[in-house]
Enzyme design. Sequence first.
Site, short mmCIF file in Angstrom:
data_model
loop_
_atom_site.label_atom_id
_atom_site.label_comp_id
_atom_site.label_asym_id
_atom_site.label_seq_id
_atom_site.Cartn_x
_atom_site.Cartn_y
_atom_site.Cartn_z
N ASP A 151 39.63 36.77 30.21
CA ASP A 151 40.69 36.59 31.20
C ASP A 151 40.37 37.47 32.40
OD1 ASP A 151 43.85 35.54 31.23
OD2 ASP A 151 43.43 37.23 32.56
N GLN A 188 46.86 38.59 41.09
CA GLN A 188 48.08 37.79 41.02
C GLN A 188 49.30 38.69 40.93
OE1 GLN A 188 47.28 35.53 37.49
NE2 GLN A 188 46.81 37.35 36.31
N ASP A 197 47.88 36.18 27.94
CA ASP A 197 49.14 36.57 27.29
C ASP A 197 48.99 36.76 25.79
OD1 ASP A 197 48.98 33.94 26.37
OD2 ASP A 197 50.31 33.19 27.94
N ASP A 245 42.77 27.81 28.67
CA ASP A 245 44.20 27.92 28.97
C ASP A 245 44.39 28.60 30.33
OD1 ASP A 245 46.91 27.88 28.68
OD2 ASP A 245 47.02 29.56 27.28
N ASP A 288 35.71 36.73 35.59
CA ASP A 288 35.90 35.34 36.01
C ASP A 288 35.19 34.46 34.97
OD1 ASP A 288 35.36 32.78 37.27
OD2 ASP A 288 35.92 33.72 39.17
N ALA A 289 35.92 33.51 34.38
CA ALA A 289 35.37 32.72 33.27
C ALA A 289 34.11 31.95 33.69
CB ALA A 289 36.42 31.76 32.73
#
Lengths: 535, 501
Positions: free
Chosen positions: B310, B236, B290, B362, B344-345
């Site tokens: 994450d 990203q 974050d 989240d 990757d979750a």
Amino acid sequence: MLAALAGAAGASACVGRTPSGRRVAGSIVGGAHALGHRLRDLGSLPLPSRREEIPVAILGAGLAGLSAAWTFERAGLRDFTVLELEDAPGGTARFGTGPVSPYPWAAHYVPVPPSSNRALVALLEEVGAITGRDPAGAPVYAEDVLVREPEERVFFRGEWYEGLLPRAGIEPEDAEALHRFEARMRAFAGERDAAGRRAFDLPRRRSSPDPRWTGLDALSFGDWLEREGLRGERLRWFAEYGTRDDFGATLAQTSAWAGIHYYAARLATPDSESADVLTWPEGNGRLVSHLASRAGVRLRTRALVLDVTPREGSVDVTWLDAALGETVLTRAEHVVCALPRFLAARVIAPWQERPPAFLGETVYTPWMVANLTLSDRPRSHGYPLCWDNVLYGSPSLGYVVATHQSGGDHGATVFTYYWPLVDDDPRRAREELLATNWETWMARILGDLRRAHPGLESLIERVDVYLWGHAMARPRPGFLWGEALRESARPLGRIHFAHTDLSGMALCEEAQDWGVRAAEAVLRARGATFTSLVS
Amino acid sequence: MRTPAVYLTVLVIATCGLVYELVAGTLASYVLGDSVTQFSTVIGAYLSAMGIGSWLSGYLQRGIAFRFVQVEFAVALIGGLSAPALFLAFGAAPDLFRLVLYGLVLVIGILVGLEIPLVLRLLKDVVEFKDLVARVLAVDYLGALFASVLFPIVMVPELGLVRTSVLLGLLNAVVGLWSTWLFRPLLGSPGLLRAQGAVACAILTAAFAYSDRLTELSEEGLYADPVVYTKSTRYQRIVMTRTGHHFQLFLNGQLQFSSADEYRYHEALVQPAFAARPQAGRVLILGGGDGLAAREVLKHAGVRELVLVDLDPEMTRLAKDNVMLRELNAGALSDPRVQVVNEDALIWLQHERSLFDLAFVDFPDPHSHSLGKLYTSHFYALLRRRLDPELGLAAVQSTSPLLARRSFWCINRTMEAAGFFVRPYHALVPSFGEWGFALGGVSPFETPAEPALASLRSLDGPSLRALFVLGPDMGPLPAEVNRLNNQVLVRYYEEEWRRWN
């Protein structure tokens, strides 16, 4: 001599350079063709050094042979042996393994069967693809076995689009022809004869023999489309993509009955959605692993069947145990011959003396299948990477992403890339297939994929190529409902036959159906009590 | 002609020339990532273009001085405006960025390549050849040294890329103008040239004066506030902007939080579950790189272990190392109780075997298939298996119940299909609007009534209970279950947000 022959099977390692000079390693798999060819030239039968007796011998551990073993096992007949030429079971449902993901070597999905296909539902239940039943009693399939969205995309004029058929810039007549095509296929899905049999059903033997529909077998699919006024470049491409994909044949090489069957048989009713698709990272290799584990040590690989001779009350199978380098004579009370027709033709002794007319009737398409191990997903423009990725206008069928079903969207992956050699002369195509070296195949694959994935080359870690000399029988016009095919399936004394070649359509449903039926015929002949999965 | 002054000219133009090259390389790395490739290709293209320029100089027969000055003006304008031009190109047509980049590099390279041969020819009758070559080239290389040292140490940190490129362009134009006096004897009438130089200087001065505006028009202008951090990772693009005392984080252009009101969002995500299970000891966060949800979790003394999964290691590194973020998340990711997993979750859930008391989900909103899969019944079924069978709870951010009402209820319904007992709730987060969550229990549970902590900024007993009351405009809508093999949520989400944009 024979031991040396057996050593010719398996994979051979290759190292080479891509067109831009990148060093890539890989292999050519499918060496057994060399073995087969030398077997063809083998003179007299060697004397056996070992003899054994067994109630049932199964020749060939493709999906048909393994399904026969599975049926015996379920019915409590545990005294059988399965003889397989290759070093691994599975036939065209074989799979490979690598550090990134397991991957298919050919057959890679199963459409969700109707509940009426009890044999396939039972198998899927065993492999854990069915998690329960809905209130109506219909199987509920595991979410991670149903193809994950995004499912398929097509590369067309510089961009990827959702679905198999690009609609960008389509002419109104083309769109109209596609619409009519779909409506016709839906209508066929609803047609039944007086006895209630569907016009087009799966397995194929359940289809109505009414000449209203079987008459279409005399026509090529291409001619039928023309006759019905179903024209336009997109429709022709789309329809031919289907015949190349399922049958390894062009529109002209495919019977209209087979072409329609591809669409109509997979629709439960004219209004239903096309059947969902089940898949695993290793494709139908998942089914193979399960069936092979049930066969256990009774499955013998690197077992070359040399001769099958019917005797009074038994069948003698002479075979080479390549692992030990010795010739074995197995006397079986019954035999399930689940070999492809071209191999059966070489080992069934009575056929050597008086070759029946049907033997020469089966035409095979050669295929090249490559597994490309990539360090990362290639960039692409438009709709994102899917399970099935097709290039409009390409001689290949595009690629399937082996890691798709594992759930990841980043990092290393394996693409399984398919290329049927659909020449009118399959013998020449086969020669070309085998004469083309690994580096040339790699260059062709990269040349094909480059336009959709610039920069793909820098991601390639391995290229493993499988050369299938006889990948699948072609349902050419007149073949499916002709005399030859009907004759060829008839048992020869205590030898029962099972193979998709006997359907003329290389589909997973056909393979299993033949295997289960041949095994049940043997069980009946032996007076066993069992619950049939197919009647 | 005063030759030392000519050497000074050469020094300046050499510095400018290298700076344009560095600007192009840096800017390309900045927007495209992969700095090794960007610098290699930019330098390669630039040097070969200089070769073309040198070769083309052979075709210039007369008026060498005149041509030299014109080349200076041209390189001043094109090189000087290259940074704003590239930023604008990336903002307006990212697909054409490489074309513009290499086009500019090629033109600037050719012009710079013309310079030294022309200077050599200008001086060939004044200075002996061996001294000429020695001095001009020595000064040229010295300029390169200046540029390569000043660029990273002074120019980029103090001026930024846009101002650096415009300022060096201006310097280049001034030197060009100055050389009309320097080469006065070789020029016919310098009037026209000086006018051209004045125009170039005026354009570049104006560009410098408006460089703030130019920056805004560029990619940085996509954001309402000044950009203070950008990074293109494998997964990203991370951008941070700042206004006054507050800052914002964007992933792929989508606002993830504003420091002004993120506490409302993160308290709402985390604290209701803790109100129901104040004793929770083992906690899982999926997404939330974050570290802000982690901050809320770590406020609870009972938490012994927190696993945060994450995808993007760059994101969690930023949350750990960036001063602003670290201050905001109270150093959560450096807490000894926290274990960060970059995976990757969905894949992680497939192989993880341990159990958690609470989970917080989240993720960014489901605007692509690769995010949509993290909202499927398959995903929630895997998550459910990782939760304590009696007391396990999961709180899931579930987009806006007001702006994407069907999406919100789709997530709710999907969790139910995976076996969760679900209580939807919402909170007002001014930066986002009305925001939605779903609290799912492995077993039935009571709606939480009192926060476990008294120190929360947005939640006390009554306000916590109020979160679970949804007005009629956020009430249930029929929705299909989001499955891996249909991904209906991505479609709902696109349709609903399209209406608001």
